[in-house]
Motif scaffolding. Structure first.
Motif, PDB file in Angstrom:
ATOM      1  N   SER A 162       0.820  -1.200   0.000  1.00  0.00           N
ATOM      2  CA  SER A 162       0.000   0.000   0.000  1.00  0.00           C
ATOM      3  C   SER A 162       0.865   1.264   0.000  1.00  0.00           C
ATOM      4  CB  SER A 162      -0.949  -0.060   1.189  1.00  0.00           C
ATOM      5  OG  SER A 162      -1.217   1.204   1.689  1.00  0.00           O
ATOM      6  N   ASP A 163       1.993   1.235   0.720  1.00  0.00           N
ATOM      7  CA  ASP A 163       2.922   2.375   0.676  1.00  0.00           C
ATOM      8  C   ASP A 163       3.414   2.633  -0.748  1.00  0.00           C
ATOM      9  OD1 ASP A 163       2.700   2.628   3.378  1.00  0.00           O
ATOM     10  OD2 ASP A 163       4.676   1.814   3.865  1.00  0.00           O
ATOM     11  N   TYR A 164       3.571   1.562  -1.525  1.00  0.00           N
ATOM     12  CA  TYR A 164       4.042   1.714  -2.907  1.00  0.00           C
ATOM     13  C   TYR A 164       2.903   2.094  -3.856  1.00  0.00           C
ATOM     14  CZ  TYR A 164       8.618  -0.321  -1.848  1.00  0.00           C
ATOM     15  OH  TYR A 164       9.873  -0.547  -1.361  1.00  0.00           O
ATOM     16  N   GLY A 165       1.701   2.258  -3.318  1.00  0.00           N
ATOM     17  CA  GLY A 165       0.578   2.622  -4.168  1.00  0.00           C
ATOM     18  C   GLY A 165       0.041   1.464  -4.996  1.00  0.00           C
ATOM     19  N   ILE A 166       0.316   0.255  -4.561  1.00  0.00           N
ATOM     20  CA  ILE A 166      -0.150  -0.921  -5.290  1.00  0.00           C
ATOM     21  C   ILE A 166      -1.516  -1.338  -4.744  1.00  0.00           C
ATOM     22  CG2 ILE A 166       0.311  -3.391  -5.725  1.00  0.00           C
ATOM     23  CD1 ILE A 166       3.329  -2.602  -5.471  1.00  0.00           C
TER      24      ILE A 166
END
Lengths: 482, 225, 482, 225
Positions: free
Chosen positions: A317-321
């Motif tokens: 989620s931090d990577y925007g996935i």
């Protein structure tokens, strides 16, 4: 041209020596031990032979064709030696000596003289101030690093220590290995972009791994990088972004360190995967060289315990996935093979469902990857350790699962990356996954970064077509840009 | 371009605001309507023709930080204010200037910064930033190596952390993205066509409530690396 | 109270079994194999003995004192068993079974009943839904993880898999080990803050390592944490910060996951070292437990090559750590023992000066740490690998250097953290460094994070004195705060 | 407090702006001078006494998003404007209100947001944010578990990314840090003394060019968790 140098079929060692502490001895010893396929010509007027090979007084006195010269003598001897190399029609020279640009004005002048002489003599230079180069295919190891593994990654590196670090990492962690290592050193003659062009066309090179402190012809590099990343990934770490870092880069190779915002934007635009943490450099290169990219930025997690699933979900989620909802069909199929306590939403948690039969991992992976919403799969937890941690007999269904998971990537054209607490135990199931080139790491952070790089590269490959103008303009206006 | 040639021949380090804007205009970047005047009367006549409110600024190649040097008067709404402004600028200036710029006043709550710089590794780079505290405090800016196409220019704007401000924002219209992209591509074109320009700043480029964009101040720095 | 539980001198295994796949068998086997110092009482009315130890029909039929009960039977059996434990005056019970709060309304009711029963019976509960606990001092291993190393770190963990991960990491990387592992599970009775209070007063515990998914009494925890971090560091990872992550945390332990901004601010204020990447969790805890903190946020780098120095400087600078100028005296002393090409500014690069004598590393370290501007030292590069990479004979001066570096930390009261490419080779010099509790890692990222945590903890220890009001208010107003 | 008690007894979900500010005032937070009026004439008289410019707002416990409901009139500079504003607000309102607030107009380019929320793990938490786009776009905010002392409150302000804006900024004076810290500590005190309050918002707290701070709008939400 570079082909004759990087795939040289004969090497002269200028500065060959009988003293085991000298580079001119070690280089020959390594070539012999590694079983270099080409010819070796020691050059030293004061020796008859080195390690049983007859010595030549000078390179010009060699009676056969010489493709490449490794020059191990000090800086001031180089210009004269290059002239002789030119007479002998040697294609290239690897210059190990330091004492050039990185040492200030005087060194700069000497470097200019070396480049000038090389040009006049028709000899191309790798270096100076380089730890050398390795061609893994012909066992031409001009560096002395032992047991470098062979594989699909080409390594272009501006620090000998970083090369040693990356090669050692590949060795220890039993990951994929290399096609070439090229130590660019001061990049005085042959430039980054020339190596890139060569490696783009090398069929065995699946991905290109770069450690850069500074480059002298950034635009040409970007142009070649743009052409390359359409075909194979480039993974790059640029150091020297801090002020202090810059000072250190300056004194190391005397190279220019540009603003990191500009560099990152430029590299990213050319489809390069830019890495900030050196730990991630090799794993990402290995992942991109072995796995299909993720087309829709949507990933499923398969876990055998809550903790890893939670941390993995946080990181993705931090990577925007996106972690897509699984379809009703997928969930029904998972429910059919997992215990009631299992979570069949994404992340999928088998909740003990694999404890007595880890082969169920492969069944789950197969069901999940069939879901059209899922672009790639991250497996986290203990896989590969069931035979170690629970009962030896479990190693057999675990190996079965590894086989099936390994084959799944090609069948589904979707990537799988595995986090396993038992990664470094190199159990059979882990080794099997590696045999199928599935990335396996004991670090959740790195595993998630690998997934993120597959999403990012997938996004790039989808979008660059729309931007042909870029290249057109580039070629058209590059001359004016200077 | 002649302006640049002349400045180079005179050994000037940069173009004046007015000259800088002429360069930008030549490449299609919308700038403020403005006239360089040389007397108080001319200032008033120009302001009357232009329509109030106007801005007065001293103009010269060596005036790089105008507002700090007390040579800008904003939001002048009538002939008396223009006269006073003209006189007070002339009083406070102790260097030679090209004249006084009479400029339309542009109002808007949103502003952008754009620029060009030459990176030692990659050459001409174009910068886009959200102006005001977004740049000053939050360093909200994006770079691209020049040249690039419209898609790329659009991506630059999208990558701003404050990209939402370019949409409908606090009752104001969407910013004119076409023109913003044109400006970015124009800066790239200037950089490639004019190696003798080392840096460009457009600060600010104001977005008015209707979304129209205008370069309000500009600086072209010379010097072939 | 917790002392009698966590340092129990006798354990009853309720649900003892002869079936090797059952927890009630494995638990006893592990206690025997690990050599638990206390007494073991298997409890099972249907068995005469388990693994050669006589079985009791019920806990009340045991004729000796019982400190702790490990209950391995299913959820619904717990309330009745707890009553018996109460009759027997057992201090505490470890409840392994899941099937409580994490399974929704019905489970919640059962959990409430369990807590109620425990209170009435005067028995404290660890768990439920826990993998168990380990006391490394008495070899009371109620989990079954093999070969957990002993050391100064207490581990409080809300995921069995994460505990396994961290203990395995300590084992594989041969780092420091543990005093306790406590699996808090659903935290139904004994709370995080109670464990903290106990561990604060445990003399063998040097640092406390926590993996948290959610806690029920945050304020009391912060108060105890505030008191604890004055004496020993707490290192904590809070998972479930992403929305998806929260969902997974919810289904795992049914715990509350609060806003991460609030949590990070709160933890940080109480002097807790908050970690975001799980890779860093153990290394940071080990560093903080073994090294003095850095008082001035100023660090020197000692390198034997440019690449690592440059990356290290970048990373430290990202953390906001200063790389101070070395004094003229320091530079002069370094110049006296290093070759002309060496860099004696910070980062210090020996430039081959250690190639023939790695003992010079210790000389450099000594000189650098004497510099009053330097608060701590980061060594990066190949140390520990000279005997491997260059010549075996170099291992001897390298070991000498390791001894001297190891002793230097206490002498100077300044920390040393080492990055070595050869960390995982476990060479003698590396093992010696570890013997002296010097952190050694093959990851530059993690090494720099360790340094950063020493700076951060040092800053905290300097500043908290000024904030006594905080605690005062806390106690004063806590009741009102509710 | 009586206001809170009454609201609870009436089953209201929140206090009106005026009531909310009375709670804040009682704990020493500076708020706008304001009077609740019930007729147009009273509004004008109040404005005249208070001094122009003034602001008129409809006031009721259930009006949580006032400006969206078209019941705020800013910057009124004379009796006619006040009259018009009063009438137009009364026209546009179709719910029962406590009356119309006549409030001094506070101007300043800098604004803060402060608030209190109860975290499920840690209980009362105080938030400080730099207002405007700093919060809206750049999420520039800092949290602390209540209570805390002045040093901690100061640290909160220091930790804002836009902390520089609290110093001398664009020709304006340093913000009154003492009062800012008082406000933060006061919010903590309210949170601890009044468990029946579940949330508080002060948005905005305006910093005027002299650095003086004033809570311009406020909301106290009730509901014991």
């Amino acid at each position: 041209m570079l082909d004759k140098i990087l795939n040289a079929r004969s090497v002269a060692i200028i500065g060959a020596s009988k003293n085991p502490t000298k580079r001119g001895y070690q280089a020959i010893k390594t070539l012999l031990e590694d079983g270099y396929e080409g010819k070796i010509f020691p050059v030293n007027p004061r020796e008859d032979s080195v390690l049983g090979i007859p010595c030549y007084d000078s390179i010009t006195s060699i009676d056969q064709e010489v493709d490449l010269a490794l020059i191990t003598t000090p800086a001031k001897t180089i210009p004269a030696l290059l002239k002789e190399c030119g007479e002998k029609k040697v294609a290239g020279a690897v210059i190990v000596a330091g004492g050039f640009r990185e040492l200030g004005t005087e060194g700069k002048a000497l470097e200019a003289l070396v480049v000038e002489t090389a040009k006049e003599s028709g000899v191309r230079i790798i270096g100076p101030n380089t730890s050398g180069m390795i061609n893994m295919k012909s066992n031409m190891n001009l560096v002395g690093i032992k047991n470098a593994p062979r594989g699909g990654i080409a390594l272009i590196c501006q620090s000998g220590n970083m090369a040693l670090t990356l090669i050692t990492e590949a060795m220890i962690r039993k990951h994929e290995g290399f096609t070439y290592y090229i130590g660019v050193g001061n990049e005085a003659d042959i430039k980054f972009h020339e190596y890139l062009e060569f490696l783009r066309n090398d069929p065995e090179t699946k991905s290109i791994l770069m450690y850069v402190e500074g480059m002298s012809q950034g635009r040409k590099f970007l142009q070649q990088a743009y052409e390359t990343t359409k075909k194979k990934p480039i993974v790059l770490l640029k150091s020297g972004r801090s002020a202090t870092g810059k000072r250190s880069a300056g004194s190391h190779t005397g190279s220019l360190a540009g603003m990191s915002e500009v560099a990152n934007a430029a590299y990213g635009r050319a489809g390069i995967t830019v890495i900030e943490n050196s730990d991630e450099l090799f794993p990402v290169a290995q992942t991109l060289s072995s796995q299909p990219s993720i087309k829709n930025n949507q990933v499923a997690i398969l876990a055998d315990g809550g903790g890893h699933a939670t941390i993995g979900a946080d990181l993705l989620s931090d990577y925007g996935i996106g972690l897509p909802e699984l379809s009703e069909t997928t969930r029904a199929k998972l429910r059919a093979i997992l215990p009631a306590a299992a979570s069949v939403v994404n992340p999928v948690d088998v909740a003990g469902g694999t404890d007595s039969n880890p082969a169920i991992f492969a069944d789950c992976a197969n069901i999940i990857l069939k879901d059209p919403n899922v672009g790639g799969l991250l497996i986290v937890g203990l896989f590969g350790g069931y035979g170690i941690r629970f009962a030896e007999s479990l190693a057999i269904p675990e190996e079965d699962a590894a086989h099936r998971i390994g084959k799944m990537v090609k069948q589904k054209n979707k990537p799988i990356v595995v986090h396993s607490l038992y990664s470094s135990y190199n159990s059979h199931p882990i080794e099997l996954l590696r045999y199928y080139n599935i990335p396996v790491h004991d670090s959740l952070d790195i595993t998630c970064k690998c997934i993120a790089s597959l999403c990012q590269y997938g996004d790039y490959l989808k979008s660059y077509h729309a931007k042909t103008n870029f290249v057109f303009n580039w070629g058209f206006r590059a001359k004016k840009a200077g | 371009m002649e302006i640049i040639q002349t400045a180079l021949e005179e050994g000037l380090p940069a173009l004046s605001e007015h000259q800088s804007k002429k360069v930008l205009e030549a490449f299609g970047i919308p700038t403020t309507r403005e006239t360089l005047v040389h007397g108080c009367k001319e200032a008033v006549v120009t302001a009357e023709t232009m329509g109030y409110p106007v801005v007065l600024k001293a103009c010269a190649a060596h005036l790089m930080h105008k507002s700090e040097k007390n040579c800008v008067r904003l939001n002048l709404t009538g002939p008396d204010q223009v006269r006073d402004a003209y006189d007070s600028i002339m009083d406070s200036i102790d260097v030679e200037i090209d004249g006084i710029l009479v400029q339309e006043a542009i109002h808007g709550q949103r502003e952008l910064i754009m620029g060009m710089t030459r990176d030692p590794q990659f050459g001409a780079c174009i910068m886009l930033g959200m102006g005001g505290i977004a740049t000053e405090i939050f360093k909200d800016s994006v770079f691209r190596v020049a040249p690039f196409d419209r898609g790329e220019a659009t991506d630059m704007a999208r990558e701003l952390k404050a990209a939402a401000m370019l949409g409908r924002f606090r009752g104001q219209a969407r910013a004119d993205m076409d023109t913003i992209c044109n400006c970015l591509m124009a800066l790239a074109a200037i950089a490639l066509d004019h190696p003798e320009i080392s840096e460009i700043d457009i600060n600010p480029l104001i977005i008015d409530p209707q979304g129209k964009v205008t370069a309000v101040d500009a600086l072209v720095v010379l010097g072939n690396r």
